[in-house]
Motif scaffolding. Sequence first.
Motif, PDB file in Angstrom:
ATOM      1  N   LEU A  22       6.746  -8.675  -7.911  1.00 34.43           N
ATOM      2  CA  LEU A  22       5.338  -8.900  -7.571  1.00 34.43           C
ATOM      3  C   LEU A  22       4.754  -7.878  -6.598  1.00 34.43           C
ATOM      4  N   ILE A  23       5.602  -7.062  -5.989  1.00 37.07           N
ATOM      5  CA  ILE A  23       5.127  -6.099  -4.998  1.00 37.07           C
ATOM      6  C   ILE A  23       5.004  -4.743  -5.693  1.00 37.07           C
ATOM      7  N   THR A  24       3.790  -4.323  -5.970  1.00 36.71           N
ATOM      8  CA  THR A  24       3.588  -3.054  -6.660  1.00 36.71           C
ATOM      9  C   THR A  24       3.853  -1.891  -5.712  1.00 36.71           C
ATOM     10  N   ALA A  25       4.130  -0.744  -6.293  1.00 38.20           N
ATOM     11  CA  ALA A  25       4.371   0.465  -5.493  1.00 38.20           C
ATOM     12  C   ALA A  25       3.154   0.797  -4.634  1.00 38.20           C
ATOM     13  N   GLU A  26       1.964   0.493  -5.141  1.00 38.63           N
ATOM     14  CA  GLU A  26       0.740   0.760  -4.385  1.00 38.63           C
ATOM     15  C   GLU A  26       0.590  -0.184  -3.190  1.00 38.63           C
ATOM     16  N   ARG A  27       1.008  -1.433  -3.356  1.00 43.64           N
ATOM     17  CA  ARG A  27       0.844  -2.427  -2.281  1.00 43.64           C
ATOM     18  C   ARG A  27       1.978  -2.421  -1.265  1.00 43.64           C
ATOM     19  N   LEU A  28       3.135  -1.905  -1.638  1.00 39.27           N
ATOM     20  CA  LEU A  28       4.291  -1.954  -0.748  1.00 39.27           C
ATOM     21  C   LEU A  28       4.005  -1.339   0.624  1.00 39.27           C
ATOM     22  N   PRO A  29       3.449  -0.122   0.731  1.00 40.31           N
ATOM     23  CA  PRO A  29       3.181   0.427   2.071  1.00 40.31           C
ATOM     24  C   PRO A  29       2.224  -0.442   2.891  1.00 40.31           C
ATOM     25  N   GLU A  30       1.223  -1.023   2.238  1.00 40.85           N
ATOM     26  CA  GLU A  30       0.284  -1.913   2.936  1.00 40.85           C
ATOM     27  C   GLU A  30       1.001  -3.150   3.460  1.00 40.85           C
ATOM     28  N   LEU A  31       1.859  -3.729   2.628  1.00 39.12           N
ATOM     29  CA  LEU A  31       2.598  -4.921   3.022  1.00 39.12           C
ATOM     30  C   LEU A  31       3.519  -4.628   4.207  1.00 39.12           C
ATOM     31  N   LEU A  32       4.226  -3.515   4.142  1.00 41.78           N
ATOM     32  CA  LEU A  32       5.151  -3.162   5.216  1.00 41.78           C
ATOM     33  C   LEU A  32       4.400  -2.931   6.524  1.00 41.78           C
TER      34      LEU A  32
END
Length: 144
Positions: A22-32
């Motif tokens: 569920l964690i896209t490559a685009e969203r991963l940096p934002e989530l971290l």
Amino acid sequence: MSHTYATNFIHCIFSTKDRRPLITAERLPELLAFFGGVAKSESFELIIAGGTSDHVHLLFVLPATQSLAYAVQKLKGSSSRFMEGRFSWQQGYGAFSVSPSQVPTVKRYIQNQERHHRKQNFEEEFTSILRNCGIAFDERYVFG
């Protein structure tokens, strides 16, 4: 002793519900980065965060005044709302104490998640960490 002195380094791991990607490559940096904001607002220090499409690894310093369960609840709950939609985390988590001398090793491990998971999936990784930490478990129940 008139003051409290403590260093509690924690390597925390949790996965998406049913380990869905569920964690896209685009969203991963934002989530971290979001995890860093949660930690700061809750008065603990996030040293590093990393992950893949189905799980995250966090290394943080837990203050003596805060419980592990509270910190993880804040990290998971806030980030679920941040990710929006049908996103949710698996119910449980892994949390492992880290010796100060091992912090650089754990940091490198978390930084290299993408490369690491080319060779080993999340289930293999997590059960390996449990074994290395001497934690007894039944594989039938680890992942729900």
